[in-house]
Structure formats: C-alpha cells, structure tokens
Design a protein around this motif. Structure first.
Motif, PDB file in Angstrom:
ATOM      1  N   GLN A 196       0.832  -1.204   0.000  1.00 19.14           N
ATOM      2  CA  GLN A 196       0.000   0.000   0.000  1.00 19.14           C
ATOM      3  C   GLN A 196       0.865   1.252   0.000  1.00 19.14           C
ATOM      4  N   GLU A 197       1.938   1.223   0.784  1.00 16.10           N
ATOM      5  CA  GLU A 197       2.869   2.360   0.835  1.00 16.10           C
ATOM      6  C   GLU A 197       3.531   2.598  -0.520  1.00 16.10           C
ATOM      7  N   LEU A 198       3.859   1.514  -1.221  1.00 13.77           N
ATOM      8  CA  LEU A 198       4.551   1.617  -2.506  1.00 13.77           C
ATOM      9  C   LEU A 198       3.595   1.839  -3.673  1.00 13.77           C
ATOM     10  N   GLY A 199       2.297   1.697  -3.424  1.00 12.57           N
ATOM     11  CA  GLY A 199       1.310   1.899  -4.480  1.00 12.57           C
ATOM     12  C   GLY A 199       1.215   0.761  -5.465  1.00 12.57           C
ATOM     13  N   VAL A 200       1.442  -0.469  -4.985  1.00 10.88           N
ATOM     14  CA  VAL A 200       1.327  -1.649  -5.847  1.00 10.88           C
ATOM     15  C   VAL A 200       0.326  -2.624  -5.245  1.00 10.88           C
ATOM     16  N   GLN A 201      -0.253  -3.456  -6.102  1.00  5.14           N
ATOM     17  CA  GLN A 201      -1.221  -4.451  -5.659  1.00  5.14           C
ATOM     18  C   GLN A 201      -0.542  -5.797  -5.437  1.00  5.14           C
ATOM     19  N   MET A 202      -1.194  -6.649  -4.637  1.00  4.53           N
ATOM     20  CA  MET A 202      -0.698  -7.994  -4.395  1.00  4.53           C
ATOM     21  C   MET A 202      -1.877  -8.960  -4.394  1.00  4.53           C
ATOM     22  N   ILE A 203      -1.584 -10.244  -4.378  1.00  2.00           N
ATOM     23  CA  ILE A 203      -2.639 -11.262  -4.348  1.00  2.00           C
ATOM     24  C   ILE A 203      -3.294 -11.276  -2.970  1.00  2.00           C
ATOM     25  N   GLU A 204      -4.596 -11.376  -2.939  1.00  2.00           N
ATOM     26  CA  GLU A 204      -5.308 -11.497  -1.672  1.00  2.00           C
ATOM     27  C   GLU A 204      -5.145 -12.913  -1.122  1.00  2.00           C
ATOM     28  N   GLY A 205      -5.178 -13.011   0.201  1.00  6.47           N
ATOM     29  CA  GLY A 205      -5.141 -14.319   0.847  1.00  6.47           C
ATOM     30  C   GLY A 205      -3.975 -14.474   1.789  1.00  6.47           C
ATOM     31  N   PRO A 206      -4.034 -15.463   2.673  1.00  7.57           N
ATOM     32  CA  PRO A 206      -2.972 -15.669   3.648  1.00  7.57           C
ATOM     33  C   PRO A 206      -1.728 -16.331   3.083  1.00  7.57           C
ATOM     34  N   HIS A 207      -1.886 -17.166   2.044  1.00  7.14           N
ATOM     35  CA  HIS A 207      -0.758 -17.924   1.498  1.00  7.14           C
ATOM     36  C   HIS A 207      -1.180 -18.567   0.183  1.00  7.14           C
TER      37      HIS A 207
END
Length: 212
Positions: free
Chosen positions: A99-110
C-alpha cells in the motif's frame, strides 16, 4: 550480502529489455512455472516476470524487504507492477508495504489459499487444520523445502514432533501430472500421513493476473 532479487526479467519469449506500457509481475520463485504457463495460455504478452528466490518461502521475515527492493528497482521502468505474493507469513507487513509503494498484491494468507480459491479455503480451513499442504512446486522440491529445513534428513526422529498433530497431506495439484501425483504420495508416506489429491488448477492466481 547478495541481494535477494533475481535480476533476470523473463517474458514469454525469453529474455527481453523492458519497454513502455508494460506490466511487471514480481513473484515468489515458487510461482514462476505457473505464471509463465498462464502467460502463454492467455497470451499475456504485455507482462514481464521477475522472481525473488523461492527459499524466502522458508524465511517469511525477509519477504517484505525483498519485495520493496524489487519494486524500487523496477518502478520507473513499468507502467504497472503487481506482487505475486499473498501474506505468506509476513503478518500483514507485506500488505502494508505494498500500500505504501502503491502496488497491488494477491489477496489471501498464502498460496495454498489462493490456489484453492480464497473463499473456498476459508470455508474448509476449520475442518482441515490437521492438513499439511503441498503444491506442484513443493512436491518437486520436497527435500529442499520440507525435509532439509526441518532437519529430517539428519534427524528423522523429529518427524513426530513436527507432524504428530497432522492427519493428512493434501496435494493441491495445479496440473494433471501422474509423476507428481506419485511423488506426492511418497511424500505423504515419508511423513506418515494419509494422502488426498485435490486438483485446484491455478485458482485465484489466474483471477488476480487477469486483472493485470
């Protein structure tokens, strides 16, 4: 100390210099084969892929810093960067950093969750708290990522301490590969667990990358 970043940027065709208007996937090395397969299947020629060492899977406290370093290195060269990691044991630190870097990631714990599908995994998690999961990658690299890090190659008597509370090994198969299935069964036997194969395909990994 050697940087954890793999400087090689991969494309569907092989090695390529980055260009304007392209997207970069920064991924766990354990997902490289799957992401390249999805790129080819879907014709996602606008995507490049760079991978961090898969061994970070064993050292989740190092993941957030490694991802940040990779993003800062490549951010000026790409229109969009997507992080092909879930939380992966970072305790929310990776999400906050993304969020700080302004990029998205995959949702979920693992990865076990997003391969199963996060919604489905949440439904079955309570009933499968005694399950030990393997993916295609972890079946291939079972000794390097399970046996050796736990010291079971040197001290097999530790098996009961590590796996005494588990009941079954669930092989989440991304591909239909009889050889991998046979190897996964052997992994279950080595750990003294019952075996279940569950074909998940690429699950929410494919959904997330389609958004990119």
């Amino acid at each position: 100390m050697q940087s954890p970043i793999d400087d090689t940027v991969l494309t569907q065709q092989g090695f390529n210099s980055v260009g304007g208007g392209r997207s970069l996937i920064i991924a766990c090395g354990a997902l490289a084969r799957e992401i390249l397969a999805l790129k080819e299947m879907n014709g996602w020629d606008h995507m490049d892929l760079t991978c961090l060492p898969a061994i970070l899977h064993v050292y989740p406290e190092k993941i957030t810093d490694a991802v940040q370093e990779a993003v800062l290195k490549h951010k000026s060269s790409y229109e969009q960067i997507f992080i092909a990691y879930a939380d992966c044991g970072t305790g929310g630190l990776l999400e906050a950093k993304c969020q700080e870097l302004g990029v998205q990631m995959i949702e979920g714990p693992h990865c076990y969750s997003f391969f199963e599908g996060n919604a489905q995994f949440a439904k079955i998690a309570e009933d499968e708290f005694t399950a030990f999961y393997l993916t295609d990658f972890l079946v291939r690299q079972f000794d390097a990522f399970v046996i050796k890090p736990m010291g079971l190659d040197r001290h097999p008597e530790l098996r009961d301490m590590y796996f005494g509370n588990y009941e079954k090994l669930v092989y989440q198969a991304q591909t239909d590969d009889p050889d991998l299935t046979r190897k996964a069964k052997l992994c279950a036997e080595r750990l003294g667990l019952s075996f279940e194969r569950r074909f998940t395909g690429y699950g929410d990994l494919q959904v997330a990358l389609r958004e990119v």
